[in-house]
Scaffold this active site. Structure first.
Site, PDB file in Angstrom:
ATOM      1  N   LYS A 158      52.915  63.205  39.926  1.00  0.00           N
ATOM      2  CA  LYS A 158      51.881  62.866  38.384  1.00  0.00           C
ATOM      3  C   LYS A 158      52.565  62.795  37.714  1.00  0.00           C
ATOM      4  O   LYS A 158      53.500  62.759  36.562  1.00  0.00           O
ATOM      5  CB  LYS A 158      51.383  64.390  38.492  1.00  0.00           C
ATOM      6  CG  LYS A 158      50.645  65.216  39.164  1.00  0.00           C
ATOM      7  CD  LYS A 158      50.445  66.317  38.770  1.00  0.00           C
ATOM      8  CE  LYS A 158      51.048  67.260  38.476  1.00  0.00           C
ATOM      9  NZ  LYS A 158      51.309  69.001  38.736  1.00  0.00           N
TER      10      LYS A 158
ATOM     11  N   CYS B 205      47.352  72.250  37.380  1.00  0.00           N
ATOM     12  CA  CYS B 205      46.319  72.896  38.380  1.00  0.00           C
ATOM     13  C   CYS B 205      45.051  72.430  38.755  1.00  0.00           C
ATOM     14  O   CYS B 205      44.312  72.847  39.786  1.00  0.00           O
ATOM     15  CB  CYS B 205      45.728  74.144  37.522  1.00  0.00           C
ATOM     16  SG  CYS B 205      46.988  75.372  36.922  1.00  0.00           S
TER      17      CYS B 205
ATOM     18  N   THR C 264      45.768  70.230  27.113  1.00  0.00           N
ATOM     19  CA  THR C 264      45.733  69.825  28.639  1.00  0.00           C
ATOM     20  C   THR C 264      46.314  70.899  29.572  1.00  0.00           C
ATOM     21  O   THR C 264      46.545  70.289  30.559  1.00  0.00           O
ATOM     22  CB  THR C 264      46.979  68.547  28.013  1.00  0.00           C
ATOM     23  OG1 THR C 264      48.457  69.493  28.064  1.00  0.00           O
ATOM     24  CG2 THR C 264      46.196  67.410  28.425  1.00  0.00           C
TER      25      THR C 264
ATOM     26  N   THR D 282      45.927  70.812  33.750  1.00  0.00           N
ATOM     27  CA  THR D 282      45.592  69.833  34.029  1.00  0.00           C
ATOM     28  C   THR D 282      46.327  69.869  35.842  1.00  0.00           C
ATOM     29  O   THR D 282      45.949  69.288  36.105  1.00  0.00           O
ATOM     30  CB  THR D 282      46.421  68.598  33.673  1.00  0.00           C
ATOM     31  OG1 THR D 282      47.691  68.874  32.895  1.00  0.00           O
ATOM     32  CG2 THR D 282      45.512  68.362  31.811  1.00  0.00           C
TER      33      THR D 282
HETATM   34  N1  ATP Z   1      46.182  62.326  28.602  1.00  0.00           N
HETATM   35  C1  ATP Z   1      45.865  62.056  29.435  1.00  0.00           C
HETATM   36  N2  ATP Z   1      44.810  61.278  30.219  1.00  0.00           N
HETATM   37  C2  ATP Z   1      44.581  61.080  31.298  1.00  0.00           C
HETATM   38  N3  ATP Z   1      45.345  62.266  32.360  1.00  0.00           N
HETATM   39  C3  ATP Z   1      45.754  62.653  32.213  1.00  0.00           C
HETATM   40  C4  ATP Z   1      45.912  63.155  30.782  1.00  0.00           C
HETATM   41  N4  ATP Z   1      47.195  64.122  30.626  1.00  0.00           N
HETATM   42  C5  ATP Z   1      48.010  63.716  32.053  1.00  0.00           C
HETATM   43  N5  ATP Z   1      46.874  63.280  32.838  1.00  0.00           N
HETATM   44  C6  ATP Z   1      46.589  63.669  34.325  1.00  0.00           C
HETATM   45  O1  ATP Z   1      46.384  65.039  34.512  1.00  0.00           O
HETATM   46  C7  ATP Z   1      46.910  65.636  35.874  1.00  0.00           C
HETATM   47  C8  ATP Z   1      47.750  66.225  35.936  1.00  0.00           C
HETATM   48  O2  ATP Z   1      49.153  65.801  35.563  1.00  0.00           O
HETATM   49  P1  ATP Z   1      50.577  66.292  34.516  1.00  0.00           P
HETATM   50  O3  ATP Z   1      51.479  65.334  34.491  1.00  0.00           O
HETATM   51  O4  ATP Z   1      49.744  66.748  32.889  1.00  0.00           O
HETATM   52  O5  ATP Z   1      50.904  67.569  35.477  1.00  0.00           O
HETATM   53  P2  ATP Z   1      51.210  68.902  34.695  1.00  0.00           P
HETATM   54  O6  ATP Z   1      52.074  68.555  33.560  1.00  0.00           O
HETATM   55  O7  ATP Z   1      51.598  69.519  36.030  1.00  0.00           O
HETATM   56  O8  ATP Z   1      49.805  69.823  34.301  1.00  0.00           O
HETATM   57  P3  ATP Z   1      49.912  71.395  33.439  1.00  0.00           P
HETATM   58  O9  ATP Z   1      50.396  71.228  32.196  1.00  0.00           O
HETATM   59  O10 ATP Z   1      49.093  72.257  33.697  1.00  0.00           O
HETATM   60  O11 ATP Z   1      52.185  71.452  33.702  1.00  0.00           O
HETATM   61  C9  ATP Z   1      47.397  63.847  36.167  1.00  0.00           C
HETATM   62  O12 ATP Z   1      46.938  62.720  37.114  1.00  0.00           O
HETATM   63  C10 ATP Z   1      47.397  62.844  35.141  1.00  0.00           C
HETATM   64  O13 ATP Z   1      48.194  61.525  35.077  1.00  0.00           O
HETATM   65  C1  HMH Z   2      48.804  81.013  35.860  1.00  0.00           C
HETATM   66  C2  HMH Z   2      49.197  79.499  35.358  1.00  0.00           C
HETATM   67  N1  HMH Z   2      49.607  78.602  36.435  1.00  0.00           N
HETATM   68  C3  HMH Z   2      49.660  77.776  36.375  1.00  0.00           C
HETATM   69  C4  HMH Z   2      49.929  77.403  35.228  1.00  0.00           C
HETATM   70  C5  HMH Z   2      51.001  76.009  35.164  1.00  0.00           C
HETATM   71  O1  HMH Z   2      49.938  74.795  34.056  1.00  0.00           O
HETATM   72  C6  HMH Z   2      50.116  78.536  34.262  1.00  0.00           C
HETATM   73  N2  HMH Z   2      50.254  77.981  32.485  1.00  0.00           N
HETATM   74  N3  HMH Z   2      49.239  79.636  34.066  1.00  0.00           N
END
Ligand code: ATP
Ligand code: HMH
Length: 264
Positions: free
Chosen positions: A173, A210, A205, A208
């Site tokens: 991602k 999950c 965000t 995102t």
């Molecule tokens: N600002 C944004 N605009 C559009 N798409 C986004 C944006 N931020 C994240 N995404 C999309 O959201 C999805 C999750 O990506 P991300 O890399 O944020 O995951 P993550 O870091 O595992 O999330 P989390 O914050 O829940 O840990 C991906 O498809 C990413 O491209």
């Molecule tokens: C419970 C839980 N799972 C996953 C994440 C990752 O975003 C979070 N903040 N909390």
């Protein structure tokens, strides 16, 4: 109706974890079930505390689910300890679960650590080989591929290293990139596919990752192939971010119900 199961942690703030997963599955037209690995006392600014369930209690939840309503797809999220990961791998194998999306959750958006070092090893060894696809973000992929990721070429290299090393498809991602939000799907013996996303200027965000993995699982449950499922999931998360919900003092949750009408 098709069915999906999330095996993950509860987020009391409602934006990530089990709560994000269930909202996403419902919005994507499947029946949602949950096996909870841990309770978190959490909001948009912090994870204040974590209380894990015992491996035995997690196994009981999974037995109840699989012996009654069989999930057409499964998503795993926060699983903090090696013992819980072994329980999940054992039960998914026992029940021959299909369409498994593994989100290797390591750190929350508010920067709290959600998995032990030892558990990362167990995740690689026991859960990745069962996965239809794993969905690391860039920091998680850096840990899994033992390399730094800065460029698009680095993303392609890392996805290949992870997929080859652990024998599963990888959706790397790009939410942590600066310019856009494009994700890369690596599958064995296929050309890598980019899912291009426009970066939405929204600081909220939380959850995102999950949400994306649950949307992929929902689409797999409906019988779509992996590429079509990722494409649909990307459309869904872009819609949820573009709805510009703004709640809480930290990085807030998305509007999972952006396509649901408010009045009946
Ligand atoms: N600002 C944004 N605009 C559009 N798409 C986004 C944006 N931020 C994240 N995404 C999309 O959201 C999805 C999750 O990506 P991300 O890399 O944020 O995951 P993550 O870091 O595992 O999330 P989390 O914050 O829940 O840990 C991906 O498809 C990413 O491209
Ligand atoms: C419970 C839980 N799972 C996953 C994440 C990752 O975003 C979070 N903040 N909390």
């Amino acid at each position: 109706m098709k069915t999906a199961l999330t095996i993950a942690g509860s987020d009391s703030g409602g934006g990530a974890g089990i709560q994000a997963d269930i909202k996403t599955m419902m919005a994507n037209g499947v029946y949602a079930m949950s096996a909870i690995t841990a309770l978190t006392a959490q909001n948009t600014t912090k994870v204040a505390d974590i209380m894990e369930v015992t491996p035995q209690f997690l196994a009981e939840q999974l037995d109840c689910i699989f012996t009654d309503i069989r999930p057409d797809a499964v998503k795993t999220g926060m699983v903090a300890s090696a013992a819980l990961i072994r329980t999940i791998a054992g039960k998914l194998t026992e029940y021959q679960a299909e369409n498994i999306v593994v989100d290797p959750v390591m750190v929350s958006t508010s920067r709290a650590r959600l998995i032990s070092e030892e558990a990362i090893e167990t995740l690689k060894e026991k859960l990745f080989p069962l996965a239809t696809v794993i969905t690391p973000n860039i920091p998680e992929a850096e840990v899994l591929a033992d390399m730094e990721i800065e460029t698009v070429q680095d993303m392609e290299k890392a996805a290949e290293v992870i997929g080859t090393r652990y024998g599963c498809s990888v959706l790397l991602k790009g939410g942590h990139q600066k310019n856009d939000a494009s994700d890369l799907l690596w599958q064995k013996d296929k050309k890598p596919v980019w899912f291009h996303g426009v970066r939405i200027d929204n600081p909220n965000t939380h959850g995102t990752g999950c949400t994306l993995s649950s949307a992929i699982a929902s689409n797999l449950a409906k019988g779509r192939d992996l590429e079509t499922s990722v494409e649909a999931a990307k459309r869904y998360i872009s819609g949820a971010l573009a709805a510009m919900l703004d709640l809480g003092a930290g990085s807030g949750p998305m509007n999972h119900g952006f396509a649901i009408k408010e009045e009946w």
